[in-house]
Each structure stands twice: as C-alpha cells, then as structure tokens.
Design an enzyme around this catalytic site. Structure first.
Site, short mmCIF file in Angstrom:
data_model
loop_
_atom_site.label_atom_id
_atom_site.label_comp_id
_atom_site.label_asym_id
_atom_site.label_seq_id
_atom_site.Cartn_x
_atom_site.Cartn_y
_atom_site.Cartn_z
N HIS A 136 -4.60 1.32 7.40
CA HIS A 136 -3.36 2.05 7.53
C HIS A 136 -3.06 3.13 6.62
CE1 HIS A 136 1.27 1.20 7.92
NE2 HIS A 136 1.09 1.92 6.67
N GLU A 137 -3.52 2.88 5.14
CA GLU A 137 -3.46 4.02 4.37
C GLU A 137 -4.36 5.04 4.51
OE1 GLU A 137 -0.99 3.65 2.50
OE2 GLU A 137 -0.45 1.42 2.92
N GLN A 190 2.89 9.99 1.11
CA GLN A 190 4.31 9.08 1.50
C GLN A 190 5.15 9.59 0.35
OE1 GLN A 190 2.22 5.15 2.28
NE2 GLN A 190 4.20 5.12 3.22
N GLY A 196 1.00 -1.23 -0.02
CA GLY A 196 0.06 0.13 0.02
C GLY A 196 0.72 0.85 0.06
N HIS A 245 -2.64 7.56 6.98
CA HIS A 245 -1.65 8.57 6.37
C HIS A 245 -2.22 9.91 5.65
CE1 HIS A 245 2.25 6.31 6.27
NE2 HIS A 245 1.72 5.19 5.67
N CYS A 261 5.91 -0.15 7.23
CA CYS A 261 5.44 0.72 6.65
C CYS A 261 6.55 1.48 5.52
CB CYS A 261 5.06 1.98 7.41
SG CYS A 261 4.53 3.66 6.40
N LEU A 262 6.37 1.56 4.12
CA LEU A 262 7.65 1.90 3.45
C LEU A 262 8.13 3.27 4.06
CD1 LEU A 262 5.97 1.23 -0.14
CD2 LEU A 262 7.69 0.18 1.25
#
Ligand code: ZN
Length: 177
Positions: free
Chosen positions: A140-141, A52, A47, A144, A98-99
C-alpha cells in the site's frame, strides 16, 4: 518535530511518481521521517508515505503489525528508496483504508509474500521477506510512491465505500458465507 498536513484524494501529489532520495543520511531526511512518524501517530495511521504529506520523495513509515501489542512501545520503521518484488503469485483480499481517503474503505487484492529492499533511517541497506498484513501495508505504502491509491487495486469494483456503509452491507454478508 511537527505534525504535517495530509493530502487528500484529489490532490495531484497523490498521483505523481515520487523521486529517489539522494542524500539518505542527511538531517533533512531524518527530520522528514520524524515529522512523518509524528503525523502518522497523530492521525492514528499504520502507514504513511511522503507524498501524502506533500513531500515528493521515495520514503514511507509504518508500524509493523507483527510487533503491535497493547503493552509494547510503538515501533515505527522508515524505509527510504524502497523496492518490492513478489515472491510468489499467491494473492489475498482484505479491506484497506488510507489517511488520504478518510472514512472510506475498499477490498484490495495484494501479493501474499514479498521481498522488500531499501534503506533504513540510519542509511543501512535492508533486505527482508515479509507476508500477510505486514506485506499488505508495505505494498500500500509503496504504491503511494508511484502515484497509485488503493482504489486503483480493488478486488471488486463495488467493494468500496464509506466505512459504516461497508460495515453494514458488505462485512456482515461476508461473515454469513
Ligand atoms: Zn494510503
């Protein structure tokens, strides 16, 4: 298409509330979504939210875990201006990464079942009920877009660290239980 630079924890864009997309069907938005998809695949993520990649807009892309199998082609879903609502109070804990927080993982509490609404790449309104891992990725997304990272939602304050340490000391203990 291009691969975008991913912001890492500490960058202020990650704690900012993203703005609603006004022209959902514009070519600018289509290009952003294509670049985000390419960036997510390049980074091996499941994701990615626009903040991000330093884009302050309410968009995320993800791979539906219900449709991931070795042989099928990669399916990426984009959601614009999403909203989520819990369907019940039931929660579940699981490890997330997480990226923007590379190499680290935390045990996060999420709602099991949610209702997701928003717009897809074509600009069509979608509404769907999802649960489990799929629901976890969406939460999660979505976080953000509100400047919230998974470390803000740890199930236990110590259940966070580098993946290899967590693997050694936490996950092994969990298996023993
Ligand atoms: Zn993330």
């Amino acid at each position: 298409m291009s691969i975008l630079k991913i912001a890492r924890i500490g960058h202020p864009i990650l704690i900012k509330k993203a703005e609603e997309v006004e022209e959902i069907q514009s070519n600018t938005i289509k290009k952003i979504i294509h670049d985000m998809s390419e960036t997510m695949l390049d980074a091996n993520g499941i994701g990615l939210a626009a903040p991000q990649v330093h884009i302050n807009k309410r968009i995320f892309v993800y791979r539906n875990p219900d449709n991931i199998d070795e042989n099928s082609k990669i399916e990426i879903t984009a959601i614009i201006n999403p909203n989520i609502e819990k369907i019940s109070d039931e929660t579940f804990d699981d490890w997330e990464g997480c990226l923007s927080i590379p190499g680290m993982t935390g045990l996060v509490r999420r709602f099991l079942k949610i209702k997701l609404t928003g717009y897809d790449l074509k600009g069509d309104f979608i509404t769907t009920e999802i649960e489990g891992l799929h629901s976890r990725i969406i939460q999660h997304e979505f976080d953000h877009l509100n400047g919230i990272l998974f470390i803000d939602r740890l199930a236990h304050k110590n259940a966070f660290g580098f993946e290899n340490e967590i693997e050694k000391f936490w996950k092994k203990n969990e298996e023993k239980k």
